[in-house]
Design a protein around this motif. Structure first.
Motif, PDB file in Angstrom:
ATOM      1  N   LEU A 140       0.924  -1.192  -0.132  1.00  0.00           N
ATOM      2  CA  LEU A 140       0.046   0.000   0.073  1.00  0.00           C
ATOM      3  C   LEU A 140       0.959   1.234  -0.154  1.00  0.00           C
ATOM      4  CD1 LEU A 140      -3.141   0.179   0.360  1.00  0.00           C
ATOM      5  CD2 LEU A 140      -2.080  -2.097   0.406  1.00  0.00           C
ATOM      6  N   CYS A 142       1.018   5.520  -0.696  1.00  0.00           N
ATOM      7  CA  CYS A 142       0.357   6.987  -0.845  1.00  0.00           C
ATOM      8  C   CYS A 142       1.415   7.989  -1.213  1.00  0.00           C
ATOM      9  CB  CYS A 142      -0.378   7.420   0.437  1.00  0.00           C
ATOM     10  SG  CYS A 142       0.823   7.746   1.841  1.00  0.00           S
ATOM     11  N   ASP A 253      -3.205  -4.017  10.134  1.00  0.00           N
ATOM     12  CA  ASP A 253      -3.381  -2.773  10.721  1.00  0.00           C
ATOM     13  C   ASP A 253      -2.038  -2.009  11.020  1.00  0.00           C
ATOM     14  OD1 ASP A 253      -5.881  -3.392  10.001  1.00  0.00           O
ATOM     15  OD2 ASP A 253      -6.791  -3.058  12.068  1.00  0.00           O
ATOM     16  N   LEU A 256      -1.269  -0.051   7.777  1.00  0.00           N
ATOM     17  CA  LEU A 256      -2.167   0.474   7.123  1.00  0.00           C
ATOM     18  C   LEU A 256      -2.892   1.689   7.667  1.00  0.00           C
ATOM     19  CD1 LEU A 256      -3.817  -2.106   4.593  1.00  0.00           C
ATOM     20  CD2 LEU A 256      -1.806  -1.054   4.699  1.00  0.00           C
ATOM     21  N   LYS A 260      -3.309   5.159   5.953  1.00  0.00           N
ATOM     22  CA  LYS A 260      -4.622   5.486   5.367  1.00  0.00           C
ATOM     23  C   LYS A 260      -4.878   7.065   6.132  1.00  0.00           C
ATOM     24  CE  LYS A 260      -6.463   1.699   3.391  1.00  0.00           C
ATOM     25  NZ  LYS A 260      -7.816   0.583   3.435  1.00  0.00           N
ATOM     26  N   PHE A 264      -5.127   8.662   2.589  1.00  0.00           N
ATOM     27  CA  PHE A 264      -6.364   7.896   2.331  1.00  0.00           C
ATOM     28  C   PHE A 264      -6.529   8.281   0.840  1.00  0.00           C
ATOM     29  CE2 PHE A 264     -10.673   6.726   1.534  1.00  0.00           C
ATOM     30  CZ  PHE A 264     -10.639   5.517   1.914  1.00  0.00           C
ATOM     31  N   GLU A 265      -6.591   9.632   0.414  1.00  0.00           N
ATOM     32  CA  GLU A 265      -7.234   9.868  -0.987  1.00  0.00           C
ATOM     33  C   GLU A 265      -6.105   9.734  -1.771  1.00  0.00           C
ATOM     34  OE1 GLU A 265      -9.827  11.124  -1.158  1.00  0.00           O
ATOM     35  OE2 GLU A 265     -10.527  11.427   1.079  1.00  0.00           O
ATOM     36  N   SER A 267      -4.325   6.621  -1.892  1.00  0.00           N
ATOM     37  CA  SER A 267      -3.695   5.266  -1.301  1.00  0.00           C
ATOM     38  C   SER A 267      -3.810   4.324  -2.351  1.00  0.00           C
ATOM     39  CB  SER A 267      -4.203   4.655  -0.154  1.00  0.00           C
ATOM     40  OG  SER A 267      -5.731   4.754  -0.233  1.00  0.00           O
ATOM     41  N   ASN A 269      -3.091   0.139  -3.822  1.00  0.00           N
ATOM     42  CA  ASN A 269      -2.680  -1.187  -3.371  1.00  0.00           C
ATOM     43  C   ASN A 269      -2.110  -1.813  -4.554  1.00  0.00           C
ATOM     44  OD1 ASN A 269      -2.566  -4.028  -2.784  1.00  0.00           O
ATOM     45  ND2 ASN A 269      -4.534  -4.212  -2.490  1.00  0.00           N
ATOM     46  N   GLY A 282      -6.653   2.093  -2.953  1.00  0.00           N
ATOM     47  CA  GLY A 282      -6.561   1.330  -1.402  1.00  0.00           C
ATOM     48  C   GLY A 282      -7.784   1.430  -0.549  1.00  0.00           C
ATOM     49  N   HIS A 283      -9.081   1.254  -1.204  1.00  0.00           N
ATOM     50  CA  HIS A 283     -10.218   1.270  -0.278  1.00  0.00           C
ATOM     51  C   HIS A 283     -11.299   0.251  -0.823  1.00  0.00           C
ATOM     52  CE1 HIS A 283     -12.363   3.033  -3.799  1.00  0.00           C
ATOM     53  NE2 HIS A 283     -11.442   4.086  -3.832  1.00  0.00           N
ATOM     54  N   PRO A 299      -8.227   8.030  -5.467  1.00  0.00           N
ATOM     55  CA  PRO A 299      -7.357   6.727  -5.250  1.00  0.00           C
ATOM     56  C   PRO A 299      -7.308   5.922  -6.679  1.00  0.00           C
ATOM     57  CG  PRO A 299      -8.685   7.064  -3.460  1.00  0.00           C
ATOM     58  CD  PRO A 299      -9.196   8.060  -4.499  1.00  0.00           C
TER      59      PRO A 299
END
Length: 317
Positions: A140, A142, A253, A256, A260, A264-265, A267, A269, A282-283, A299
């Motif tokens: 993951l 960003c 976790d 991530l 995140k 998050f915006e 991210s 994978n 990534g969501h 993303p």
């Protein structure tokens, strides 16, 4: 025409087709893009997003044999789970034949694919099975960090038994290979500890001394700049400040939550180790907002750009 970047729909009851169309519309002038899957699915998304389908569409005999399904947003549907997985199968076949450069998968719902009879934990395991790739990892990323997971979708109580010298060493190697593919000038890899305070010399567990440190030493013996085990609650801050190019996290976790929280915006994978380039936003499928035409495609846009970078597809081709 150069090989296209393929986009699969994910779970059509979620936001997958919506963010795929929005991202494709944003990037179609920069990259060769093709949608994968049955026409009725994409036509449904095009109607409610009011976005025309860009470029050609890829299908397969298995997909064409599936009858149209009523799409109820926010509801698990086994038939849509089958469409999502068979779209991936068709995309992998196109990549293997050299007619596609990379694969970007929109998010799906694991309950849907399991209801359809697929036994894999998710898209990553399905891709590994299709390509017969035992050596793979989930990364993951960003704008400010890249995190590679040693373990991912499993109960937390099982993590300590699941980490091993070979698993950690393999993830470090995959980080190094990915850094070379991204043409990073100096590939610096931080390996997180499992226990608080990196166990304080065995006070809170022995995994650091018994498993993690030897794997790092084996990587360093091959000339790889890997360090650790680093204290988990501090290593991500160092990565954000530019001290490391990759962080190898021991469980889902651990890696991530910080990623995140901070990105998050953007991210993405990425599945490392496959013979085909595969990325994804990534969501998840976001059933709570599905069908409302309000999902943020950022993303998905980042995932397409990452796929292009890894596959060597230049913007503007």
């Amino acid at each position: 025409m150069p090989p296209a970047i393929l986009i699969t729909p994910g779970d059509a009851a979620g936001i997958g087709p919506e963010v795929a169309l929005k991202a494709a519309a944003h990037l179609a002038a920069r990259y060769p893009l093709s949608l994968v899957g049955p026409a009725w699915l994409w036509e449904h998304a095009a109607r409610y997003t009011r976005i025309a389908m860009p470029g050609p569409r890829i299908s397969s005999a298995a997909l064409d044999a599936l009858p149209p399904v009523e799409i109820v947003h926010g509801s698990v549907n086994a038939a849509l789970g089958r469409v999502a997985m068979e779209s991936i199968r068709a995309a992998v076949a196109a990549c293997a034949q050299g007619t596609a450069a990379a694969l970007v998968t929109a998010p799906l719902t694991k309950a849907g694919i399991h209801a359809a009879g697929y036994h894999e934990a998710g898209q990553t395991d399905f891709l590994a099975a299709l390509t017969q790739t035992p050596r793979h990892a989930m990364m993951l990323s960003c704008d400010c960090m890249r995190v590679v997971l040693v373990t991912h979708h499993q109960a937390l109580r099982s993590v300590a038994d699941a980490i091993s010298h070979d698993a950690i060493f393999e993830k470090i190697l995959l980080c190094h290979e990915t850094g070379r593919r991204l043409r990073l000038p100096h590939i610096r890899i931080a390996v997180a500890a499992l226990n608080p305070h990196a166990s304080e010399a065995g006070a809170f567990g022995d995994e650091e001394q018994r498993v993690i440190a030897p794997a790092i030493a084996a990587a360093r013996a091959q000339g790889i700049d890997a360090t650790g085990p680093h204290v988990p609650d501090a290593v991500f801050r160092s990565a954000v400040h530019g001290d490391y190019d990759f962080v190898v996290a021991m469980y889902h976790d651990q890696g991530l939550i910080p990623l995140k929280l901070l990105g998050f915006e953007s991210s993405v994978n990425t599945t490392l180790g496959l013979p085909v380039v595969r990325t994804a936003p990534g969501h998840g499928s976001a059933y709570d907002i599905a069908g409302r035409n309000c999902a943020n495609p950022a993303p998905m846009i980042a995932a397409i750009r990452m796929a292009a970078d890894l596959a060597g597809v230049d913007a503007g081709q």
